[in-house]
Design an enzyme around this catalytic site. Sequence first.
Site, PDB file in Angstrom:
ATOM      1  N   GLY A 270      -0.162   1.762   8.174  1.00 54.78           N
ATOM      2  CA  GLY A 270      -1.107   2.299   7.197  1.00 54.78           C
ATOM      3  C   GLY A 270      -2.543   2.302   7.706  1.00 54.78           C
ATOM      4  O   GLY A 270      -3.284   3.278   7.523  1.00 54.78           O
TER       5      GLY A 270
ATOM      6  N   LYS B 204       0.808  -1.224   0.000  1.00 51.52           N
ATOM      7  CA  LYS B 204       0.000   0.000   0.000  1.00 51.52           C
ATOM      8  C   LYS B 204       0.850   1.288   0.000  1.00 51.52           C
ATOM      9  O   LYS B 204       0.433   2.300  -0.530  1.00 51.52           O
ATOM     10  CB  LYS B 204      -0.943   0.018   1.205  1.00 51.52           C
ATOM     11  CG  LYS B 204      -2.038  -1.037   1.148  1.00 51.52           C
ATOM     12  CD  LYS B 204      -2.967  -0.898   2.360  1.00 51.52           C
ATOM     13  CE  LYS B 204      -3.882  -2.096   2.483  1.00 51.52           C
ATOM     14  NZ  LYS B 204      -4.819  -1.994   3.601  1.00 51.52           N
TER      15      LYS B 204
HETATM   16  P1  NAP Z   1       1.519  -2.143   8.960  1.00 55.08           P
HETATM   17  O1  NAP Z   1       1.603  -0.876   8.171  1.00 55.08           O
HETATM   18  O2  NAP Z   1       2.533  -3.193   8.780  1.00 55.08           O
HETATM   19  O3  NAP Z   1       1.489  -1.712  10.517  1.00 55.08           O
HETATM   20  C1  NAP Z   1       1.381  -2.671  11.525  1.00 55.08           C
HETATM   21  C2  NAP Z   1       1.438  -1.996  12.896  1.00 55.08           C
HETATM   22  O4  NAP Z   1       1.289  -3.016  13.866  1.00 55.08           O
HETATM   23  C3  NAP Z   1       2.753  -1.282  13.174  1.00 55.08           C
HETATM   24  O5  NAP Z   1       2.493  -0.078  13.828  1.00 55.08           O
HETATM   25  C4  NAP Z   1       3.479  -2.250  14.097  1.00 55.08           C
HETATM   26  O6  NAP Z   1       4.282  -1.616  15.103  1.00 55.08           O
HETATM   27  C5  NAP Z   1       2.338  -2.943  14.818  1.00 55.08           C
HETATM   28  N1  NAP Z   1       2.761  -4.287  15.235  1.00 55.08           N
HETATM   29  C6  NAP Z   1       3.197  -5.295  14.433  1.00 55.08           C
HETATM   30  N2  NAP Z   1       3.542  -6.355  15.191  1.00 55.08           N
HETATM   31  C7  NAP Z   1       3.320  -5.988  16.476  1.00 55.08           C
HETATM   32  C8  NAP Z   1       3.507  -6.638  17.719  1.00 55.08           C
HETATM   33  N3  NAP Z   1       4.010  -7.877  17.797  1.00 55.08           N
HETATM   34  N4  NAP Z   1       3.168  -5.984  18.848  1.00 55.08           N
HETATM   35  C9  NAP Z   1       2.683  -4.735  18.800  1.00 55.08           C
HETATM   36  N5  NAP Z   1       2.507  -4.059  17.663  1.00 55.08           N
HETATM   37  C10 NAP Z   1       2.824  -4.685  16.513  1.00 55.08           C
HETATM   38  O7  NAP Z   1       0.122  -2.857   8.716  1.00 55.08           O
HETATM   39  P2  NAP Z   1      -1.283  -2.164   8.381  1.00 55.08           P
HETATM   40  O8  NAP Z   1      -1.430  -2.030   6.940  1.00 55.08           O
HETATM   41  O9  NAP Z   1      -1.405  -0.985   9.254  1.00 55.08           O
HETATM   42  O10 NAP Z   1      -2.307  -3.334   8.840  1.00 55.08           O
HETATM   43  C11 NAP Z   1      -2.427  -3.697  10.185  1.00 55.08           C
HETATM   44  C12 NAP Z   1      -3.545  -4.713  10.396  1.00 55.08           C
HETATM   45  O11 NAP Z   1      -4.792  -4.146  10.039  1.00 55.08           O
HETATM   46  C13 NAP Z   1      -3.393  -5.981   9.550  1.00 55.08           C
HETATM   47  O12 NAP Z   1      -3.629  -7.077  10.381  1.00 55.08           O
HETATM   48  C14 NAP Z   1      -4.465  -5.868   8.497  1.00 55.08           C
HETATM   49  O13 NAP Z   1      -4.973  -7.122   8.122  1.00 55.08           O
HETATM   50  C15 NAP Z   1      -5.521  -5.053   9.234  1.00 55.08           C
HETATM   51  N6  NAP Z   1      -6.353  -4.297   8.287  1.00 55.08           N
HETATM   52  C16 NAP Z   1      -7.691  -4.592   8.223  1.00 55.08           C
HETATM   53  C17 NAP Z   1      -8.503  -3.928   7.340  1.00 55.08           C
HETATM   54  C18 NAP Z   1      -9.969  -4.269   7.262  1.00 55.08           C
HETATM   55  O14 NAP Z   1     -10.605  -3.937   6.250  1.00 55.08           O
HETATM   56  N7  NAP Z   1     -10.536  -4.878   8.262  1.00 55.08           N
HETATM   57  C19 NAP Z   1      -7.985  -2.928   6.512  1.00 55.08           C
HETATM   58  C20 NAP Z   1      -6.616  -2.610   6.623  1.00 55.08           C
HETATM   59  C21 NAP Z   1      -5.817  -3.317   7.511  1.00 55.08           C
HETATM   60  P3  NAP Z   1       5.759  -1.015  14.808  1.00 55.08           P
HETATM   61  O15 NAP Z   1       5.525   0.364  14.258  1.00 55.08           O
HETATM   62  O16 NAP Z   1       6.404  -1.027  16.111  1.00 55.08           O
HETATM   63  O17 NAP Z   1       6.392  -1.943  13.793  1.00 55.08           O
END
Ligand code: NAP
Length: 282
Positions: A130, A66
Site C-alpha cells: 500500500g 487499509k
Molecule cells: P504492506 O502493504 O504489507 O507491504 C509491505 C511490502 O514490504 C511488501 O511489498 C513486501 O514484499 C515488502 N516486505 C515485507 N517484508 C519484507 C522483507 N523481509 N524483505 C523484503 N521486502 C519485504 O505494507 P505497507 O502498508 O506498504 O507499509 C510498509 C511500511 O511503510 C510499514 O513499515 C509502514 O509502517 C510504513 N509506512 C509509513 C508511513 C509513514 O507515514 N511514514 C505511511 C505508510 C506506511 P512482498 O510483496 O514480497 O510481500
Amino acid sequence: MKKKIAILGHPIKHTLSPKMHNYWLKELKINGKYEAINTPVQNLEKTIEKLNKHGYKGVNLTIPLKEEALKYLDKKDKLVNITGAANVLIFSKQGQIEGKNTDVFGFKKSLINLVKNKERKIAIVIGGGGAARAVLCVLIQMKYKKIILCNRTRKKAELVKRNFIEKFSSNLKTHIICKNLKDIKKNIKEANLLVNTTPMGMKKFPSLNIDIKDLKTNSTVFDLIYNPLETKLVKESKKSGITNTNGLDMLMYQAQRSFYYWLNKTPKVTNKLKKILEKEIK
Ligand code: NAP
C-alpha cells in the site's frame, strides 16, 4: 458534543497517532478525544459499524486494514481508487462512510522540498504494498521519467504496475520497470531518488540488505520508517552526504490532512510536535 476519533489496526500498541491528534485537539481547544483501538481484520466491519453508530467523526486505519476497508465504503476518492488503500474513513451525519488516502499527501508534502531543483529522471521504489502505491502516485504526479519498482516478490510489483497502467491509461507518462529486490544493484548508480516502503529496518525487523555506496551524492534517500529514527539506510546516506529523511514528516502530514477531513481545521506541523514524537520513539 465531544468529537470522537480513533485509529484502528493490529497491532496498535505503539502507534503515535493519538499523541499527535490529542496534541492538536488541545492546541485548537477542541473538545475531543482520539483513541487507539486494537482491531484484527475479522473485527473491522463490526468496529466500523459500532463507531459510526456511536457518533465518531471517523477513523485512521493502519496495518493490516487499509485495503480491507475498501469493502465497507459508500464513497471513495480518486486516490483510494488508484492506490487501492484508504488510511482515513469519514463518517457522515447520515452514517455514510467515505474513504480517503492521506499517505499520498503526507509523502508528497515531505518529499517536495527535499528534491526541489533536483533532477527527476529515475526513482527506485523498494516494496510493492500500500505504501509503495501511494509513493508511486506522487512520483507520477511529480513527473519522474522512470520508476524502478523493486520488490521481494516481483510478480506483485508487476501487478501494481498493471493496475497503474489501467488507472492512468494514456495519461501515464512515467515508465515503470519491475525488478526483484535482489537485482537492485545495477540500478543504484543511476537513481536520483531511492525510497524504502518496506518494513525492513523497522524496530524488531532486520535491516534492508542493499548496498548504497554507488548512489550519486546529489541523490535523495527517503525511508518511510520512523522507528527507529535512523535506520541503517538513513545512517549510511547521512555518512555519504546524501540528502535523506525518515518517515516522521510523512506521518505528521498524513495526520494533518486526516484531521482536516474530520474537523475542517488544519492543525500545525511544528518542530515542537516533531520533538515530542521523537522523544516518544527514543
Ligand atoms: P504492506 O502493504 O504489507 O507491504 C509491505 C511490502 O514490504 C511488501 O511489498 C513486501 O514484499 C515488502 N516486505 C515485507 N517484508 C519484507 C522483507 N523481509 N524483505 C523484503 N521486502 C519485504 O505494507 P505497507 O502498508 O506498504 O507499509 C510498509 C511500511 O511503510 C510499514 O513499515 C509502514 O509502517 C510504513 N509506512 C509509513 C508511513 C509513514 O507515514 N511514514 C505511511 C505508510 C506506511 P512482498 O510483496 O514480497 O510481500
